[in-house]
Design an enzyme around this catalytic site. Structure first.
Site, PDB file in Angstrom:
ATOM      1  N   ARG A  54      72.944 103.699 -55.336  1.00  0.00           N
ATOM      2  CA  ARG A  54      71.653 103.320 -55.921  1.00  0.00           C
ATOM      3  C   ARG A  54      70.899 102.288 -55.093  1.00  0.00           C
ATOM      4  NH1 ARG A  54      70.673 104.737 -61.081  1.00  0.00           N
ATOM      5  NH2 ARG A  54      69.486 102.868 -61.526  1.00  0.00           N
ATOM      6  N   ARG A  82      73.465 101.116 -64.881  1.00  0.00           N
ATOM      7  CA  ARG A  82      72.615 101.329 -63.723  1.00  0.00           C
ATOM      8  C   ARG A  82      72.361 100.064 -62.926  1.00  0.00           C
ATOM      9  NH1 ARG A  82      69.898 106.400 -64.542  1.00  0.00           N
ATOM     10  NH2 ARG A  82      70.802 107.331 -66.386  1.00  0.00           N
ATOM     11  N   GLU A 132      66.740 110.798 -54.528  1.00  0.00           N
ATOM     12  CA  GLU A 132      65.697 110.712 -55.567  1.00  0.00           C
ATOM     13  C   GLU A 132      64.632 109.745 -55.086  1.00  0.00           C
ATOM     14  OE1 GLU A 132      67.303 109.343 -59.283  1.00  0.00           O
ATOM     15  OE2 GLU A 132      69.059 110.606 -59.126  1.00  0.00           O
ATOM     16  N   GLU A 160      57.646 107.646 -63.401  1.00  0.00           N
ATOM     17  CA  GLU A 160      58.735 106.666 -63.422  1.00  0.00           C
ATOM     18  C   GLU A 160      58.368 105.476 -64.306  1.00  0.00           C
ATOM     19  OE1 GLU A 160      61.552 105.473 -63.086  1.00  0.00           O
ATOM     20  OE2 GLU A 160      62.648 107.122 -62.178  1.00  0.00           O
ATOM     21  N   ASP A 212      57.167 112.090 -23.288  1.00  0.00           N
ATOM     22  CA  ASP A 212      57.468 110.765 -22.762  1.00  0.00           C
ATOM     23  C   ASP A 212      58.112 109.909 -23.848  1.00  0.00           C
ATOM     24  OD1 ASP A 212      57.509 108.254 -21.744  1.00  0.00           O
ATOM     25  OD2 ASP A 212      55.343 108.078 -21.445  1.00  0.00           O
ATOM     26  N   GLU A 224      58.499 110.155 -59.592  1.00  0.00           N
ATOM     27  CA  GLU A 224      59.706 110.642 -58.933  1.00  0.00           C
ATOM     28  C   GLU A 224      59.698 112.168 -58.998  1.00  0.00           C
ATOM     29  OE1 GLU A 224      63.495 108.756 -59.922  1.00  0.00           O
ATOM     30  OE2 GLU A 224      64.397 110.742 -60.016  1.00  0.00           O
ATOM     31  N   HIS A 256      67.726 106.658 -54.682  1.00  0.00           N
ATOM     32  CA  HIS A 256      69.125 106.896 -55.053  1.00  0.00           C
ATOM     33  C   HIS A 256      69.609 108.118 -54.297  1.00  0.00           C
ATOM     34  CE1 HIS A 256      68.033 105.039 -59.221  1.00  0.00           C
ATOM     35  NE2 HIS A 256      67.953 104.169 -58.229  1.00  0.00           N
ATOM     36  N   GLU A 301      76.576 108.354 -56.932  1.00  0.00           N
ATOM     37  CA  GLU A 301      75.162 108.037 -56.686  1.00  0.00           C
ATOM     38  C   GLU A 301      75.076 106.631 -56.095  1.00  0.00           C
ATOM     39  OE1 GLU A 301      72.773 107.039 -60.152  1.00  0.00           O
ATOM     40  OE2 GLU A 301      70.986 107.936 -59.248  1.00  0.00           O
TER      41      GLU A 301
HETATM   42  N1  GLN Z   1      63.079 102.234 -59.688  1.00  0.00           N
HETATM   43  C1  GLN Z   1      64.465 101.906 -59.855  1.00  0.00           C
HETATM   44  C2  GLN Z   1      65.041 101.439 -58.504  1.00  0.00           C
HETATM   45  O1  GLN Z   1      64.456 100.647 -57.878  1.00  0.00           O
HETATM   46  C3  GLN Z   1      65.245 103.061 -60.422  1.00  0.00           C
HETATM   47  C4  GLN Z   1      64.771 103.506 -61.765  1.00  0.00           C
HETATM   48  C5  GLN Z   1      65.435 104.760 -62.247  1.00  0.00           C
HETATM   49  O2  GLN Z   1      65.493 105.759 -61.548  1.00  0.00           O
HETATM   50  N2  GLN Z   1      65.922 104.773 -63.443  1.00  0.00           N
HETATM   51  O3  GLN Z   1      66.104 101.819 -58.061  1.00  0.00           O
HETATM   52 MG    MG Z   2      64.281 107.156 -60.695  1.00  0.00          MG
HETATM   53 MG    MG Z   3      69.094 108.075 -60.194  1.00  0.00          MG
END
Ligand code: GLN
Ligand code: MG
Ligand code: MG
Length: 448
Positions: free
Chosen positions: A339, A319, A134, A191, A52, A198, A247, A337
């Site tokens: 992010r 980053r 990731e 992490e 359902d 991670e 990511h 990537e």
């Molecule tokens: N935690 C971080 C984020 O919010 C990433 C940190 C990392 O992977 N270097 O994206």
């Molecule tokens: Mg990370």
């Molecule tokens: Mg990464």
């Protein structure tokens, strides 16, 4: 039965599987399942299993609620934490496509269908899409009633080792569980934040990867629970420390197995297609965010200073950008990537939105801006303007507004999902908006 289906039936016999969990996801990304006795396997393959659909978030109304699950035999996996003590028997899962019983066609509200559509568009353009996520998560202690707290069970930091990293045993057990289910684990580490982890797994075609994300979340939660811990993929459970991202690495391969994102002659080792794909994602980022960052809490992560992106730019180094070009050792590894996604997203819809936006960039021959190599967190508004850098939505409401005006991302989701998604997210945001938070009480109650 097909050969693969027959293999599944044989394996069920050999391993003494008693129950089959037939899984699919609702539009919010929650994995749902119907359990059937393993004796029903053949019937599940030939006739499908009816359910359902009206009680599933974002599916259908009561009047049209009959849905059928069509198990994908390639996704068969024994659930390691459901194994009966002392013997091999237990439960296995199969991920299913959802069929609309009135038309016999794939149901347009099935997120897996939405991603398959994106992959079909890529295939029409001559590409196969690879993806690797990731997913980050926190491990928290449970209270006496078994409810999740936000108390971490360790105080480790990035790549720390035991004894500070008390979660090492849990992480090891999680990895065993994932490996039992067919994952190829590349690496795992503590992490940046305390209690944060991670685990990376091998890239695969985007559909398999999206399936894997759902499985990953289920395995991590189940095994953490065996250690009396609560694993959460909530993007920002604790203010003022890093949140959890997901990511997502993406590359396109041509039919003859060449990486279409690689160009050895390019300064960044990126092909024209890779740059156009990047441009497409940057162009549609605010609307994509509604899908890749779909909760009220997602936007508490997307603030400056915690390695999460805020500004719409790409970089080959830093980053703080929305898209990063990671260093690649071999041509096959050239990729981008993204992010900004976080692990509260529906991976099927998130990948579909990213892929369609990227393909649109290629189709339109979009111009990719120059990479930004400085720390964008430190830019002021004037400097951002000079570089033509926009920002991500600052809350879920703004993201939904962006989705409401972005036809490319709406087309990516399809009419059905777009409508249900916007409806659900508008409700979610409105509920949050009228709530009075602890922060407000602490700040104002006695002051005024
Ligand atoms: N935690 C971080 C984020 O919010 C990433 C940190 C990392 O992977 N270097 O994206
Ligand atoms: Mg990370
Ligand atoms: Mg990464």
């Amino acid at each position: 039965l097909s050969a693969v289906e027959q293999d599944v039936i044989d394996e069920i016999d050999e391993k003494g599987i008693d129950f089959l969990r037939l899984q699919f996801t609702d539009i919010l990304g929650t994995v749902k399942n119907v359990s059937v006795p393993a004796t029903q396997a053949e019937k599940a393959f030939t006739e499908g299993i009816y359910f359902d659909g009206s009680s599933i978030d974002g599916f259908v109304r009561i009047q049209e609620s009959d849905m059928r699950l069509k198990p994908d035999p390639e996704t068969f996996a024994v659930l390691p934490w459901r194994t009966r003590e002392g013997d091999e028997g237990g439960a296995a899962r199969l991920i299913c496509d959802v069929i609309n019983t009135s038309t016999g066609e794939p149901f347009e509200g099935d997120p897996r269908r939405v991603l398959k559509d994106a992959l079909e568009r890529a295939a029409d353009m001559g590409y196969e899409v690879n993806a690797a996520p990731e997913p980050e998560f926190f491990l928290f202690e449970e209270d006496e009633d078994g409810r999740a707290t936000t108390k971490t069970n360790d105080a480790g930091g990035y790549f720390d080792l035991a004894p500070k990293d008390l979660a090492q045993d849990v992480r090891r057990d999680i990895i065993y569980g994932l490996e039992d289910m067919g994952f190829e684990i590349e690496a795992s580490h503590h992490e940046v934040a305390e209690g944060q982890h991670e685990i990376n797994f091998e890239y695969d075609d985007a559909l398999t990867t999206a399936d894997n994300v759902g499985t990953f979340r289920t395995v991590v939660r189940a095994i953490a629970a065996q250690h009396d811990l609560h694993a959460t993929f909530m993007p920002k459970p604790i203010p003022k420390i890093n949140g959890s991202g997901m990511h997502t690495h993406i590359s396109l391969f041509t039919e003859d197995g060449e990486n279409a994102f690689h160009d050895g002659d390019d300064e960044f080792d990126l092909s024209e297609e890779a740059k156009q794909f990047t441009a497409g994602i940057l162009e549609h980022a605010p609307a994509i965010a509604a899908v890749t960052n779909p909760t009220v809490n997602s936007y508490k992560r997307l603030v400056p200073g915690y390695e999460a992106p805020v500004y719409v730019a790409w970089s080959d180094r830093n980053r703080s950008a929305l898209i990063r070009k990671p260093a690649a050792r071999v041509p096959a590894a050239s990729r981008i990537e993204a992010r900004f996604p976080d692990p509260s997203c529906n991976p099927y819809l998130a990948f579909a939105a990213l892929i369609h936006a990227g393909l649109d960039g290629i189709e339109e021959g979009m111009e990719c801006p120059d990479p930004v190599r400085e720390n964008i967190y430190e830019f002021d508004e004037a400097k951002r303007e000079e570089h033509g850098i926009g920002t991500l939505p600052s809350n879920l409401g703004e993201a939904v507004d962006a989705l409401e005006t972005d036809e490319v991302v709406q087309d990516a989701l399809g009419e059905h999902v777009t409508e249900k998604f916007i409806q659900a997210k508008t409700e979610e945001y409105d509920e949050f908006r009228i709530d009075v938070s602890q922060w407000e009480l602490d700040r104002y109650l006695e002051k005024f």
